[in-house]
Design a protein around this motif. Sequence first.
Motif, short mmCIF file in Angstrom:
data_model
loop_
_atom_site.label_atom_id
_atom_site.label_comp_id
_atom_site.label_asym_id
_atom_site.label_seq_id
_atom_site.Cartn_x
_atom_site.Cartn_y
_atom_site.Cartn_z
N UNK A 165 41.04 44.97 35.10
CA UNK A 165 41.87 43.18 35.67
C UNK A 165 43.23 43.90 36.60
N UNK A 166 43.38 44.73 36.74
CA UNK A 166 44.28 44.84 37.63
C UNK A 166 43.62 46.09 39.10
N UNK A 167 42.93 46.26 39.19
CA UNK A 167 41.65 46.69 40.40
C UNK A 167 41.00 45.70 41.07
N UNK A 168 40.89 45.02 40.48
CA UNK A 168 39.92 43.25 39.95
C UNK A 168 40.76 42.31 40.99
N UNK A 169 41.56 42.29 40.27
CA UNK A 169 42.79 41.14 40.86
C UNK A 169 43.70 41.63 42.43
N UNK A 170 43.73 42.90 42.25
CA UNK A 170 44.50 43.27 43.38
C UNK A 170 43.93 44.58 44.47
N UNK A 171 42.73 44.65 44.31
CA UNK A 171 42.17 45.36 45.06
C UNK A 171 40.25 44.46 45.49
N UNK A 172 40.11 44.29 44.41
CA UNK A 172 38.65 43.70 44.59
C UNK A 172 37.98 42.64 44.62
N UNK A 173 39.21 42.13 44.18
CA UNK A 173 38.78 40.36 44.15
C UNK A 173 38.36 39.90 45.79
N UNK A 174 39.70 39.64 46.49
CA UNK A 174 39.16 39.52 47.90
C UNK A 174 38.30 40.62 48.65
N UNK A 175 38.34 41.72 48.64
CA UNK A 175 36.64 42.10 49.36
C UNK A 175 35.82 41.68 48.82
N UNK A 176 35.38 41.16 47.55
CA UNK A 176 34.55 40.81 47.19
C UNK A 176 34.38 39.31 47.89
N UNK A 177 35.25 38.58 47.71
CA UNK A 177 35.03 36.83 48.14
C UNK A 177 35.25 37.46 48.89
N UNK A 178 35.36 38.25 50.18
CA UNK A 178 35.48 38.31 51.76
C UNK A 178 34.31 38.40 52.19
N UNK A 179 33.39 39.63 51.79
CA UNK A 179 31.27 39.48 51.79
C UNK A 179 31.37 38.58 51.02
N UNK A 180 31.26 38.49 50.09
CA UNK A 180 30.26 37.23 50.07
C UNK A 180 30.49 35.59 50.45
N UNK A 181 31.45 35.37 51.01
CA UNK A 181 32.04 34.66 51.68
C UNK A 181 30.59 33.65 52.45
N UNK A 182 29.74 34.63 53.70
CA UNK A 182 28.96 34.66 54.14
C UNK A 182 27.58 34.63 53.54
N UNK A 183 27.20 34.80 52.49
CA UNK A 183 25.93 34.25 51.23
C UNK A 183 26.55 32.83 51.00
N UNK A 184 27.33 32.54 50.31
CA UNK A 184 27.92 31.42 49.79
C UNK A 184 27.94 30.04 50.91
N UNK A 185 28.29 30.53 52.75
CA UNK A 185 27.77 29.73 53.62
C UNK A 185 26.69 29.64 53.77
N UNK A 186 26.05 30.42 53.97
CA UNK A 186 24.82 29.84 53.87
C UNK A 186 23.40 29.50 52.66
N UNK A 187 24.11 29.49 51.67
CA UNK A 187 23.58 29.10 50.82
C UNK A 187 23.66 27.56 50.82
#
Length: 241
Positions: A165-187
């Motif tokens: 949870x600490x890794x996801x909330x403090x490190x991975x979540x923001x990077x994951x959303x940033x990388x998936x933002x383009x995919x969500x936009x094209x979707x």
Amino acid sequence: NEGSTLVMKAINVNSAKSLRKAISCAPRGKRALWMLNIQVGTQSISPLVWAIEAGSIEAAQAIIVDLLTIRADRDHYYFGMDTLFERHPDIVKTLCVDAPALLPVLLDGLVWRARVAEEGQRRVNYYLKHLIVNSEDSCSQATLWIAGLNDPKIVCHPVVVAAADLLWNRAALRTFLYRRAWFLFTLVIFVLAQAVINKIMPIGQEEETWVVKPEVRAKLPMEVRVVLAVLRSFIYTASMG
């Protein structure tokens, strides 16, 4: 013989009682080293790894429990966690491969619970540092090694859950959303082009069904047809990569 210490003799007979007796006379400041580092000529041997590789599970468990027990005197607190992970940065991997039964013992030792309850609750400390970062201050592979066991009981351990949870909330979540933002936009663009805009009917020709006949689609307003062409062109070009 050189390297034949009381600790090694206890490991050879796989006796937790003999091991506790062997290290009972060790100074508190050097207690951890007695179980992690023995010099044999020019080589350094770890009694803990020796016990794991030799299958002396009872002795290895006693070593882990003793290392992760907090002790104190007038001047210092002693906790062998840092010494353990400095000597064996891949101890989690070693346990996952050679002694999975000892992994819960290690994880339990990374939790401290207060003896006194206040208002029906007890304070709990999780020692997660070495499960999150390694000695090079980069991301530790401990959670990856644990996940590779495919053991739901281990994955649901409070220490593993807290570290993940600490890794996801403090490190991975923001990077994951940033990388998936383009995919969500094209979707969203794809849904608009394929399922929304092409269903727009000319005024007076609305139908109850969502199926648009070709002759009706041909009568769509020019503005709608232009927007539809632009959106589909965007999907087929900009989003293909």
